[in-house]
Design a protein around this motif. Structure first.
Motif, mmCIF file in Angstrom:
data_model
loop_
_atom_site.group_PDB
_atom_site.id
_atom_site.type_symbol
_atom_site.label_atom_id
_atom_site.label_comp_id
_atom_site.label_asym_id
_atom_site.label_seq_id
_atom_site.Cartn_x
_atom_site.Cartn_y
_atom_site.Cartn_z
ATOM 1 N N LYS A 28 0.832 -1.204 0.000
ATOM 2 C CA LYS A 28 0.000 0.000 0.000
ATOM 3 C C LYS A 28 0.868 1.256 0.000
ATOM 4 N N SER A 29 1.969 1.217 0.757
ATOM 5 C CA SER A 29 2.872 2.362 0.790
ATOM 6 C C SER A 29 3.483 2.616 -0.585
ATOM 7 N N TYR A 30 3.827 1.545 -1.291
ATOM 8 C CA TYR A 30 4.379 1.683 -2.642
ATOM 9 C C TYR A 30 3.338 2.323 -3.567
ATOM 10 N N ARG A 31 2.098 1.866 -3.476
ATOM 11 C CA ARG A 31 1.040 2.438 -4.320
ATOM 12 C C ARG A 31 0.840 3.921 -4.000
ATOM 13 N N PHE A 34 3.565 6.158 -5.556
ATOM 14 C CA PHE A 34 3.382 6.467 -6.973
ATOM 15 C C PHE A 34 2.194 7.393 -7.196
ATOM 16 N N ALA A 35 1.168 7.287 -6.369
ATOM 17 C CA ALA A 35 0.027 8.195 -6.489
ATOM 18 C C ALA A 35 0.473 9.633 -6.219
ATOM 19 N N ILE A 36 1.306 9.802 -5.186
ATOM 20 C CA ILE A 36 1.815 11.136 -4.858
ATOM 21 C C ILE A 36 2.740 11.640 -5.966
ATOM 22 N N LEU A 37 3.589 10.747 -6.486
ATOM 23 C CA LEU A 37 4.508 11.131 -7.563
ATOM 24 C C LEU A 37 3.747 11.576 -8.809
ATOM 25 N N LEU A 38 2.727 10.822 -9.192
ATOM 26 C CA LEU A 38 1.942 11.162 -10.383
ATOM 27 C C LEU A 38 1.237 12.504 -10.208
ATOM 28 N N ARG A 59 16.523 11.205 -12.902
ATOM 29 C CA ARG A 59 17.157 11.448 -11.608
ATOM 30 C C ARG A 59 16.859 12.869 -11.133
ATOM 31 N N GLU A 60 16.906 13.832 -12.056
ATOM 32 C CA GLU A 60 16.630 15.221 -11.699
ATOM 33 C C GLU A 60 15.211 15.381 -11.162
ATOM 34 N N ASN A 61 14.246 14.767 -11.844
ATOM 35 C CA ASN A 61 12.859 14.883 -11.394
ATOM 36 C C ASN A 61 12.642 14.191 -10.053
ATOM 37 N N VAL A 62 13.247 13.027 -9.866
ATOM 38 C CA VAL A 62 13.076 12.296 -8.609
ATOM 39 C C VAL A 62 13.697 13.066 -7.448
ATOM 40 N N GLU A 63 14.863 13.657 -7.675
ATOM 41 C CA GLU A 63 15.489 14.457 -6.623
ATOM 42 C C GLU A 63 14.632 15.683 -6.292
ATOM 43 N N SER A 64 14.034 16.295 -7.320
ATOM 44 C CA SER A 64 13.142 17.444 -7.094
ATOM 45 C C SER A 64 11.891 17.012 -6.340
ATOM 46 N N PHE A 65 11.388 15.826 -6.662
ATOM 47 C CA PHE A 65 10.219 15.274 -5.974
ATOM 48 C C PHE A 65 10.522 15.071 -4.492
ATOM 49 N N CYS A 66 11.694 14.545 -4.190
ATOM 50 C CA CYS A 66 12.073 14.322 -2.788
ATOM 51 C C CYS A 66 12.204 15.644 -2.036
ATOM 52 N N LEU A 67 12.765 16.651 -2.697
ATOM 53 C CA LEU A 67 12.871 17.972 -2.067
ATOM 54 C C LEU A 67 11.489 18.569 -1.822
ATOM 55 N N TRP A 68 10.580 18.361 -2.770
ATOM 56 C CA TRP A 68 9.213 18.848 -2.621
ATOM 57 C C TRP A 68 8.528 18.180 -1.431
ATOM 58 N N LEU A 69 8.738 16.874 -1.275
ATOM 59 C CA LEU A 69 8.154 16.161 -0.142
ATOM 60 C C LEU A 69 8.622 16.774 1.173
ATOM 61 N N VAL A 82 10.999 6.396 2.482
ATOM 62 C CA VAL A 82 10.007 5.371 2.141
ATOM 63 C C VAL A 82 9.545 5.559 0.695
ATOM 64 N N ARG A 83 9.262 6.822 0.310
ATOM 65 C CA ARG A 83 8.841 7.114 -1.068
ATOM 66 C C ARG A 83 9.947 6.793 -2.058
ATOM 67 N N LEU A 84 11.165 7.177 -1.727
ATOM 68 C CA LEU A 84 12.295 6.921 -2.619
ATOM 69 C C LEU A 84 12.561 5.426 -2.746
ATOM 70 N N CYS A 85 12.365 4.703 -1.663
ATOM 71 C CA CYS A 85 12.560 3.258 -1.683
ATOM 72 C C CYS A 85 11.634 2.608 -2.708
ATOM 73 N N ALA A 86 10.387 3.073 -2.774
ATOM 74 C CA ALA A 86 9.433 2.533 -3.744
ATOM 75 C C ALA A 86 9.918 2.779 -5.171
ATOM 76 N N LEU A 87 10.434 3.977 -5.430
ATOM 77 C CA LEU A 87 10.906 4.326 -6.770
ATOM 78 C C LEU A 87 12.153 3.529 -7.145
ATOM 79 N N ARG A 88 13.043 3.357 -6.196
ATOM 80 C CA ARG A 88 14.268 2.592 -6.474
ATOM 81 C C ARG A 88 13.948 1.117 -6.707
ATOM 82 N N SER A 89 12.994 0.599 -5.960
ATOM 83 C CA SER A 89 12.581 -0.788 -6.156
ATOM 84 C C SER A 89 11.959 -0.956 -7.538
#
Length: 328
Positions: A28-31, A34-38, A59-69, A82-89
């Motif tokens: 559920k956390s993984y889902r 991705f819902a938050i990322l989208l 990588r640039e967008n994911v790093e920006s997403f993490c900063l936004w979080l 936790v969010r980054l872990c889902a993306l890396r997986s």
């Protein structure tokens, strides 16, 4: 070659629940990640969910997403991880199923996990400690080492300097620790950890005054050796349940964890001060504040769960939240 939508569907519906056999909460956390990322891609980058491509998870967008979080949503470093872990997986999954995306996956997996801000005490919930101990359970030496490190609330140097004669395993079991300023304290051990230590001593030989734990050269293990053992089992426990166990930690986090758990068990603060070897109760009071914060977060999480898709009306929600706050 499959696109983002097909790959995400395979990842969430097949890979996570079946091949990885992750818990329902982790899935559920993984889902949710991705819902938050989208939503972020749509609002912040103008990319509608149906138009998202693998390349948009750069990588640039994911790093920006993490900063936004962290900066906009105000979540803590652990939640960002936790969010980054889902993306890396997801990147690992894509690299195995679509080798053409290997370079992209490598770049995404290179995004570093967030570190706790300076001054923030890092500690682990009881569930995380249990998973780490479970990972180490097949090795008597490492099981005893991590068990003693946590249960005694010891500094890593105190375990590294401990001698076999410092353990007293007759009931009540204790360990003698030499701390800062050459202060010596006797710390009680729970029956489970005493059993771990007993099994380890029975399986190894050594004079009473010899180091409790030695390295491959037969010399007393150092801080680096203990850190290596801990990180190895933290990584394994994180693989088993990334929602509960962080990707990495350090030995002092087990000491912090023990102190927080004692506070949460309503142990007297003066006893905790003596147990931890603090020279002042003011140092110990830090853990009481941490415990209060963790309880407040539980209330806030309960509020979020009530708000999202709840069948309760606003009056019911208010009454429930008031009841929860009264428990603190």
């Amino acid at each position: 070659m499959r696109g983002f939508a097909q790959l995400l569907s395979g990842f969430l519906l097949e890979y996570v629940p079946r091949r990885r056999s992750l818990s329902e909460n982790t899935a559920k956390s993984y889902r949710d990640s991705f819902a938050i990322l989208l939503r972020w891609l749509a609002d912040g980058r103008g990319i509608a969910p149906d138009d998202v491509r693998i390349e948009d998870l750069s990588r640039e967008n994911v790093e920006s997403f993490c900063l936004w979080l962290s900066d906009v949503r105000g979540v803590c470093a652990a939640t960002v991880n936790v969010r980054l872990c889902a993306l890396r997986s997801f990147a690992s999954y894509v690299s195995f199923t679509e080798p053409a995306y290997l370079e992209w996956a490598s770049a995404l997996r290179a995004v570093e996990f967030s570190k706790s801000p300076s001054g923030e005490v890092e500690w682990l919930p009881v569930e995380a400690v249990n998973l780490i101990m479970e990972s180490a359970s097949s090795d008597a030496r490492e099981h005893a080492m991590l068990g003693l490190l946590y249960d005694s609330g010891a500094r890593v140097s105190e375990i590294a300097n401990a001698r076999r004669c410092d353990l007293r395993l007759d009931a009540p079991a204790t360990i003698r620790l030499s701390g800062k300023g050459r202060k010596v304290r006797i710390v009680p051990l729970c029956d489970q950890v005493a059993g771990m230590a007993s099994a380890y001593l029975a399986a190894t030989a050594g004079a009473p005054d010899s180091p409790l734990f030695v390295n491959r050269s037969g010399k007393a293990i150092g801080r680096a050796g203990i850190t290596y053992v801990l990180k190895k089992h933290v990584a394994a426990a994180h693989e088993a349940d990334p929602l509960v166990v962080p990707p990495t930690t350090h030995p002092h986090a087990l000491r912090h964890s023990k102190a927080v758990h004692l506070v949460e068990a309503d142990v007297n603060i003066i006893y905790i001060r003596d147990f931890m070897g603090h020279s002042s109760v003011k140092t110990t009071e830090i853990y009481a504040k941490i415990s209060s914060k963790s309880r407040q977060k539980a209330v806030e999480k309960a509020a979020a769960n009530l708000i999202m898709g709840s069948a309760y009306g606003e009056e019911d929600k208010s009454a429930i939240m008031e009841w929860l706050r009264n428990l603190l």
